[in-house]
Design a protein around this motif. Structure first.
Motif, PDB file in Angstrom:
ATOM      1  N   CYS B  71       3.278  -5.289 -18.677  1.00  0.00           N
ATOM      2  CA  CYS B  71       3.788  -4.926 -17.371  1.00  0.00           C
ATOM      3  C   CYS B  71       2.805  -5.294 -16.270  1.00  0.00           C
ATOM      4  N   SER B  72       3.306  -5.295 -15.052  1.00  0.00           N
ATOM      5  CA  SER B  72       2.541  -5.823 -13.924  1.00  0.00           C
ATOM      6  C   SER B  72       1.497  -4.886 -13.381  1.00  0.00           C
ATOM      7  N   PHE B  73       1.368  -3.725 -13.971  1.00  0.00           N
ATOM      8  CA  PHE B  73       0.440  -2.753 -13.397  1.00  0.00           C
ATOM      9  C   PHE B  73      -0.643  -2.443 -14.399  1.00  0.00           C
ATOM     10  N   LYS B  80      -5.593   0.804  -8.726  1.00  0.00           N
ATOM     11  CA  LYS B  80      -4.403   0.323  -9.428  1.00  0.00           C
ATOM     12  C   LYS B  80      -4.258  -1.158  -9.089  1.00  0.00           C
ATOM     13  N   GLN B  98      -2.527   6.630  -4.113  1.00  0.00           N
ATOM     14  CA  GLN B  98      -1.269   7.128  -3.565  1.00  0.00           C
ATOM     15  C   GLN B  98      -0.263   6.008  -3.278  1.00  0.00           C
ATOM     16  N   ASP B  99      -0.687   4.759  -3.450  1.00  0.00           N
ATOM     17  CA  ASP B  99       0.196   3.655  -3.092  1.00  0.00           C
ATOM     18  C   ASP B  99       1.315   3.460  -4.097  1.00  0.00           C
ATOM     19  N   ASN B 100       2.387   2.862  -3.619  1.00  0.00           N
ATOM     20  CA  ASN B 100       3.586   2.633  -4.412  1.00  0.00           C
ATOM     21  C   ASN B 100       3.526   1.238  -5.018  1.00  0.00           C
ATOM     22  N   GLU B 101       3.391   1.189  -6.341  1.00  0.00           N
ATOM     23  CA  GLU B 101       3.237  -0.102  -7.021  1.00  0.00           C
ATOM     24  C   GLU B 101       4.458  -1.001  -6.845  1.00  0.00           C
ATOM     25  N   LEU B 102       5.628  -0.372  -6.866  1.00  0.00           N
ATOM     26  CA  LEU B 102       6.840  -1.188  -6.832  1.00  0.00           C
ATOM     27  C   LEU B 102       6.992  -1.873  -5.482  1.00  0.00           C
ATOM     28  N   ILE B 103       6.639  -1.191  -4.418  1.00  0.00           N
ATOM     29  CA  ILE B 103       6.763  -1.830  -3.106  1.00  0.00           C
ATOM     30  C   ILE B 103       5.677  -2.893  -2.957  1.00  0.00           C
ATOM     31  N   LEU B 105       4.790  -4.859  -5.303  1.00  0.00           N
ATOM     32  CA  LEU B 105       5.405  -6.039  -5.913  1.00  0.00           C
ATOM     33  C   LEU B 105       6.299  -6.744  -4.904  1.00  0.00           C
ATOM     34  N   GLU B 106       6.986  -5.952  -4.084  1.00  0.00           N
ATOM     35  CA  GLU B 106       7.846  -6.544  -3.052  1.00  0.00           C
ATOM     36  C   GLU B 106       7.004  -7.264  -2.009  1.00  0.00           C
ATOM     37  N   ILE B 107       5.854  -6.696  -1.685  1.00  0.00           N
ATOM     38  CA  ILE B 107       4.957  -7.342  -0.715  1.00  0.00           C
ATOM     39  C   ILE B 107       4.517  -8.703  -1.252  1.00  0.00           C
ATOM     40  N   ARG B 110       7.353 -11.094  -1.099  1.00  0.00           N
ATOM     41  CA  ARG B 110       7.626 -11.519   0.276  1.00  0.00           C
ATOM     42  C   ARG B 110       6.643 -12.606   0.693  1.00  0.00           C
TER      43      ARG B 110
END
Lengths: 795, 182
Positions: B71-73, B80, B98-103, B105-107, B110
């Motif tokens: 997996c990517s994390f 992380k 506290q950061d969101n891993e899934l977003i 990935l979106e960054i 993008r």
């Protein structure tokens, strides 16, 4: 005439043709030399290109600090290209720790007021990336002014520059509050996004500010509603979802505002439920939003219905095809397993299924989570999943799994028999991954299940017949065979298939263990001792044992040789005492698997060693003690002393090795205890008739051997005497086995014990003692400090 | 202005890295090839060159050692790591607890889309030969580690305009050069 300057892309092309590192380095050096002289010539013509080339070489790993000042010059240039490259260089080559960074403050200030928004943008970006606290203070008012600009392009960048300022200089939070309130009303997503982040940072750093911003919750909820309900917006659409970046940011801010606040939490309840139920889960963007929603729901004062919704989302995530989603779900569930234990329990089935996941990270999290979910009710069914997992799991997880299983079994075992079966299962399947300290723990456990001795020894015997490669298993098995060999030979045990075991067979097994190259030295020591113990438990083959023992008296392994020699002595001169010496061990105290419990009092620097010593001390006192008493009585022993010197403290202690080595060590210490003129002895403790005398012997370097003699002047014996000690942090301590645990009355004898000290920093020696013993039926415990060590003991 | 005593919840000094942690921030982004060659490095926290090199070396090794199906994390030191491979390039971000891993990935995705639109079917060579442009694009998309513009169109428009500005500035000079007046 300046040499003609190579173009950037040409340089890159040329450098890439280099076939070796050395060739590349040569090219780089040549180019750097050209660039340096161009810089020296102060020629502005190619400065921009040269700095760009320098930045390329910097990325390859070559030094580029001589370009820092050139970046400053580029930034100060009026040309856009120069500024672009100059600011890039500043961000790559300078950071807040460089003094040079302060020099760009003025340029940034000017550029923040530039007529071109792109130049303003460059300045804001650079400030937001590498601005030092001083720069932030200097430029904060400029940035604040730009927050009120009419230009969205500038506002969005100013907002994030303000984020950086607030991170570096939290005192400036107040400055930005007025502008943000207005910015929340903007339509531009970039501005909104930056503003939400700014408010988030401010609230995280200032509880006062957090309170002020609670009143924007309704406004945030409105923005969220707008995003969810709005029709298709091509500009911000990602996989059918409108601006997931902004949604996630707003959810994060809501979390902070709702944390510990019932009113704020209530105000956001509906929108959270809406997002949780309506967000499309087919793509990552939607799942990112759901994930943030779950985090928010769990962290605010949400209704239980909402919390259940959140946990269910995670449960669904566990079934997602995307392994990233499964991983995230595991991590989140792990975080909430303590606080929302029952909710997570509901998904136990899915979690346990994830033990079979193909992804190693997911497997690992599933293991952690499964172990966290084991309780008294589900322990049997959980073990039914965990034990097969142990058989098949990747090697890096085996030892954690084994430890986890042992811990869970210890806490929740429904019966002793189940407990022992589980342990045996782990030892047979993952025996080589089990941590070394488990062996003494297991032995203690086994001795405490007296009704199961027969069963245990039979099972262990059979396991060892099959496989002698797993050391922990073999060690525990040898120990049991030695102790309970008689039960093994009588052959009768209800729960085990009847199997006739002859004395020869048992001795064969132990001898095989002794001789096998698979056996570690510790294992061979266990086997030899087990053999010796059997000499009093079997009838016909004592001679065979005698022979083996005497053969090992000349074994190359010093450890084994020492034991064999002593056992030989037991056969020869002290045969009348042999059965007493080798009789069944007394029940031992259950040590906790976590040695930390005891470590406050008993420390010897390395925790591992401490644990071993403690376990070791408990395991072997009778054998060593009886032997020591014998030698005590007669003064100098008959048996020739082996070559063994006191083992260096750095040797890792496993199982009984530490103890056995102490026997030889003690012999020498006894001899050494006769004061060889040097350090005077001290009375370390004298109370209630119990006195402890310490005598000292310095070894090489920082090693010191303290021999304590415990004497009892009262009218009754002091039994179950246990001595424990702790020393200052930088000092290492190793307690050897005591000579016994009975301090005879009326000074008729003494208990002696060796303490090995390593004091590399030569700190003043201090010791805290803990003593416990029984006298006249009552138990006595005492703690004392010893601070009268003679200086020669540690200087 | 009164000074406010702020308690940074969760702020910790990582002694090994000399980095102050906030609660949620992208600390850095690295782009590297399958052979471990660095193609872009953007640091949002102050670290010495030596420390940056050490982190880069270790992280690149760790990520390259991962198998394709993983997996990517991953958790690395106390950060992380979110990474994704696009063709021959690894895009690797370090985020905080506290950061969101899934977003994240979106960054990453993008940014790749932006590069792709700009260069037209971007490949590693584009990034190698136009690394400064890759930085310019990144700096138009992220600021201080955060997304400054969530509309793909707007980021590309801004880059386009800035490029135009650059050309306008350069063209007059080359004309002068041609006629030998510099």
């Amino acid at each position: 005439m300046a040499p003609s300057s190579v173009k950037l892309q040409e340089l890159i092309r040329v450098i890439r043709t280099a076939k070796t590192q050395a060739e590349e380095r040569g090219m780089i050096q040549k180019e750097c030399a050209d660039i340096r002289s161009a810089f020296r010539d102060e020629d502005p013509a190619f400065r921009c290109r040269n700095v760009a080339k320098l930045l390329y070489m910097h990325m390859l790993g070559y030094p580029a600090h001589f370009g820092q000042m050139e970046c400053l010059k580029l930034i100060a240039s009026p040309r856009f290209t120069d500024k672009r490259v100059g600011y890039l260089g500043a961000m790559l080559l300078l950071d807040e720790r460089h003094d040079a960074s302060l020099l760009i403050t003025n340029s940034i200030k000017n550029d923040l007021n530039h007529s071109s928004q792109y130049i303003q943008g460059l300045a804001l970006c650079t400030l937001g990336c590498m601005g030092s606290p001083e720069m932030c203070r200097d430029l904060a008012t400029e940035v604040e002014r730009l927050l009120k600009a009419s230009n969205s392009y500038i506002k969005k960048k100013a907002a994030l520059a303000a984020v950086h300022i607030v991170r570096k200089v939290p005192e400036l939070i107040e400055l930005f509050i007025p502008a943000t309130k207005r910015l929340l009303g903007e339509k531009n997503h970039g501005v909104l996004h930056g503003t939400v982040i700014l408010i988030t940072e401010m609230c995280e750093r200032s509880p006062d500010t957090l309170r002020k911003y609670r009143k924007v919750v309704p406004e945030l909820v409105q923005i969220m509603k707008g995003l969810i309900m709005s029709g298709y917006s091509p500009e911000h659409n990602v996989a059918g979802i409108s601006d997931p970046f902004l949604q996630v940011r707003i959810l994060c801010l809501l979390r902070i505002l709702g944390h510990h606040d019932g009113d704020a939490s209530e105000a956001m309840n509906d929108i959270l439920a809406q997002v949780a139920t309506n967000t499309d889960t087919s793509k990552n963007a939607g799942n990112a939003i759901l994930y943030e929603t779950v985090l928010t729901i769990m962290d605010i004062r949400s209704e239980s219905g909402l919390r259940v919704l959140a946990v269910n989302i995670l449960g669904r995530f566990l079934l997602n095809n995307d392994k990233n989603i499964r991983y995230i779900a595991m991590m989140s569930l792990l975080k909430m397993v303590q606080t929302d234990h029952n909710a997570v329990q509901r998904h136990r089935g899915t979690i346990v299924d994830c033990l079979k996941d193909t992804d190693a990270s997911v497997k690992r999290k599933a293991l952690d989570l499964s172990l966290a979910l084991v309780n008294a009710h589900n322990v049997r069914s959980m073990m039914k999943e965990l034990l097969p997992f142990l058989d098949n799991c990747p090697p890096e997880l085996r030892s954690d799994c084994a430890s986890g299983v042992f811990l869970a079994a210890e806490k929740f075992a429904p019966s002793k028999r189940w407990h022992i079966d589980t342990i045996l299962r782990v030892l047979t399947t993952a025996g080589s991954f089990v941590r070394d300290e488990t062996v003494p723990n297991l032995i203690v456990l086994i001795t405490n299940a007296s009704e199961l001795y027969c069963y245990t020894v039979h099972k262990l015997y059979r396991a060892v017949l099959n496989d002698i490669s797993q050391q922990p298993l073999v060690q525990v098995a040898s120990w049991c065979i030695g102790e309970y060999g008689d039960l093994l030979l009588t052959g009768v045990c209800e729960d085990v298939e009847p199997m006739q075991v002859t004395e020869d067979e048992v001795l064969d097994v132990l001898e095989t263990l002794l001789q096998s190259h698979m056996s570690s030295p510790a294992t061979r020591a266990y086997a030899l001792t087990a053999l010796m113990k059997l000499s009093t438990r079997i009838r016909d083959n004592v001679d065979r044992i005698r022979k083996v023992v005497s053969i090992y008296g000349s074994c190359i392994d010093v450890e084994l040789q020492q034991r064999a020699v002593e056992y030989n002595a037991l056969f020869k001169k002290y045969d009348h005492m042999r059965s007493a010496v080798l009789e069944r061990m007394p029940l031992m105290e259950k040590g906790s698997p976590n040695h930390n419990d005891q470590s406050a009092l008993i420390s010897n620097g390395e925790r591992e060693g401490g644990g071993e010593t403690q376990g070791g001390v408990k395991l072997q006192p009778p054998v060593a003690s009886q032997t020591m008493d014998l030698l005590d009585l007669i003064g100098v022993p008959d048996a020739s002393l082996p070559e063994a010197l006191p083992q260096p403290l750095s040797q890792p202690l496993t199982g009984q090795t530490g103890i056995e080595s102490s026997v030889g060590g003690e012999l020498l210490d006894l001899l050494g205890g006769i004061d060889f003129g040097g350090i005077p002895s001290i009375t370390a403790y004298n109370k209630n008739g119990l006195s402890l005398e310490f005598s000292f012997q310095r070894e090489q370097g920082s090693l010191l051997t303290i021999t304590l003699q415990a004497r009892n002047s009262t009218a009754s014996d002091m039994t179950e005497f246990i001595f424990q000690a702790a020393v200052p942090k930088t000092v290492q301590l190793q307690l050897q086995a005591p000579s016994g645990d009975v301090v005879p009355a009326m000074n008729r004898g003494s208990v002696s014990q060796s303490i090995l000290i390593n004091n590399p920093n030569r700190v003043a020696l201090k010791m805290r003692l803990r003593l416990s013993y029984s006298v006249q039926g009552s138990s006595v415990q005492d703690v004392a400090e010893v601070s009268n060590f003679p200086a020669q003991a540690w200087q | 202005m009164d000074s406010i005593k702020i308690v940074l919840c969760g702020a910790a000094v990582n002694k090994a890295l000399h980095v102050f942690h906030s609660l949620s921030q992208m600390q850095f982004m690295l782009l590297f090839s399958r052979q471990g060659k660095l193609r872009l490095q953007k640091w949002y926290v102050p670290l010495s060159d030596k420390e940056k090199k050490k982190i880069t070396r270790e992280l690149v090794q760790t990520v390259l050692a991962r198998k394709p199906k993983m997996c990517s994390f991953l958790e690395w030191r106390d950060l992380k790591i979110v990474y994704k491979r696009y063709a021959s390039l690894y895009f690797c971000c370090a985020i905080e607890d506290q950061d969101n891993e899934l977003i994240t990935l979106e960054i990453i995705h993008r940014y790749v889309e932006l590069l792709d639109k700009y260069f037209g079917s971007v490949c590693e060579l584009d990034i190698i030969f136009n690394f400064e442009k890759a930085y310019f694009i990144l700096d138009e998309f992220l600021l201080g580690g955060e997304a400054q513009e969530t509309s793909k169109k707007n980021v590309l428009k801004a880059i386009e305009q800035a490029d135009l500005l650059q050309e306008e500035a350069e063209t007059p000079r080359s004309v002068l050069e041609e006629i030998g007046l510099t």
